[in-house]
Scaffold this motif. Structure first.
Motif, PDB file in Angstrom:
ATOM      1  N   ILE A  59      28.827  54.433  34.191  1.00 36.41           N
ATOM      2  CA  ILE A  59      29.532  53.252  34.695  1.00 36.41           C
ATOM      3  C   ILE A  59      30.838  53.634  35.378  1.00 36.41           C
ATOM      4  CG2 ILE A  59      30.747  52.719  32.554  1.00 36.41           C
ATOM      5  CD1 ILE A  59      29.137  50.114  34.788  1.00 36.41           C
ATOM      6  N   VAL A  60      31.500  54.681  34.906  1.00 31.69           N
ATOM      7  CA  VAL A  60      32.742  55.135  35.535  1.00 31.69           C
ATOM      8  C   VAL A  60      32.434  55.735  36.895  1.00 31.69           C
ATOM      9  CG1 VAL A  60      34.670  56.744  35.342  1.00 31.69           C
ATOM     10  CG2 VAL A  60      33.884  55.498  33.333  1.00 31.69           C
ATOM     11  N   VAL A  98      31.752  52.752  44.115  1.00 31.81           N
ATOM     12  CA  VAL A  98      31.926  51.445  44.765  1.00 31.81           C
ATOM     13  C   VAL A  98      33.314  51.350  45.388  1.00 31.81           C
ATOM     14  CG1 VAL A  98      32.167  48.977  44.293  1.00 31.81           C
ATOM     15  CG2 VAL A  98      30.230  50.226  43.373  1.00 31.81           C
ATOM     16  N   ARG A  99      34.346  51.774  44.657  1.00 30.20           N
ATOM     17  CA  ARG A  99      35.699  51.718  45.208  1.00 30.20           C
ATOM     18  C   ARG A  99      35.851  52.621  46.431  1.00 30.20           C
ATOM     19  NH1 ARG A  99      39.333  53.368  40.697  1.00 30.20           N
ATOM     20  NH2 ARG A  99      37.458  53.887  39.570  1.00 30.20           N
ATOM     21  N   LEU A 150      36.605  51.359  50.313  1.00 32.67           N
ATOM     22  CA  LEU A 150      37.742  51.853  51.097  1.00 32.67           C
ATOM     23  C   LEU A 150      37.273  52.466  52.413  1.00 32.67           C
ATOM     24  CD1 LEU A 150      40.808  52.123  50.871  1.00 32.67           C
ATOM     25  CD2 LEU A 150      40.452  54.396  49.947  1.00 32.67           C
ATOM     26  N   LYS A 151      36.278  53.367  52.339  1.00 32.54           N
ATOM     27  CA  LYS A 151      35.809  54.058  53.547  1.00 32.54           C
ATOM     28  C   LYS A 151      35.076  53.126  54.505  1.00 32.54           C
ATOM     29  CE  LYS A 151      35.048  58.826  52.057  1.00 32.54           C
ATOM     30  NZ  LYS A 151      34.001  59.817  51.798  1.00 32.54           N
ATOM     31  N   LYS A 152      34.055  52.459  53.985  1.00 28.95           N
ATOM     32  CA  LYS A 152      33.205  51.653  54.858  1.00 28.95           C
ATOM     33  C   LYS A 152      33.807  50.289  55.173  1.00 28.95           C
ATOM     34  CE  LYS A 152      28.957  53.802  53.197  1.00 28.95           C
ATOM     35  NZ  LYS A 152      27.682  53.581  52.497  1.00 28.95           N
ATOM     36  N   GLY A 153      34.560  49.735  54.237  1.00 32.65           N
ATOM     37  CA  GLY A 153      35.098  48.401  54.441  1.00 32.65           C
ATOM     38  C   GLY A 153      36.423  48.390  55.170  1.00 32.65           C
ATOM     39  N   ILE A 183      33.700  43.368  49.002  1.00 35.77           N
ATOM     40  CA  ILE A 183      33.531  44.009  47.697  1.00 35.77           C
ATOM     41  C   ILE A 183      34.838  44.666  47.272  1.00 35.77           C
ATOM     42  CG2 ILE A 183      32.368  45.900  46.480  1.00 35.77           C
ATOM     43  CD1 ILE A 183      29.866  45.216  48.173  1.00 35.77           C
ATOM     44  N   GLY A 184      35.505  45.339  48.195  1.00 31.30           N
ATOM     45  CA  GLY A 184      36.785  45.969  47.893  1.00 31.30           C
ATOM     46  C   GLY A 184      37.852  44.947  47.530  1.00 31.30           C
TER      47      GLY A 184
END
Length: 84
Positions: free
Chosen positions: A6-7, A13-14, A18-21, A32-33
């Motif tokens: 989960i970590v 996801v974070r 940051l990169k894609k969003g 999502i970010g």
């Protein structure tokens, strides 16, 4: 010692948010970010905070007594407002 799954997923996801969003312009990852960091920001800003009353260094022979103060009643809150 292995890092829990989960970590690793939350880190992924974070990082993608940051990169894609933010830098890539993908609106889904940006949303999502915003959700991930917004939730963390709100929790940190409006969540319960620890309050340090005092810090003492104990030496040999000293003792510590810790008491919890209960929440104020409605009458006590009204009286406190009148004093201010």
């Amino acid at each position: 010692m292995a890092i829990p799954l989960i970590v690793r997923l939350s880190l992924l996801v974070r990082r993608n948010a940051l990169k894609k969003g933010l830098f890539g312009g993908n609106r889904v990852w940006l949303a999502i970010g915003a959700f991930v960091w917004g939730r963390k920001f709100v929790k940190k800003t409006f969540g319960r905070n620890e309050e340090y009353v005092t810090t003492e260094i104990l030496t040999r022979g000293n003792a510590v007594r810790i008491e919890a103060i209960g929440p104020a009643t409605r009458r006590e809150r009204r009286a406190a407002r009148r004093i201010d």
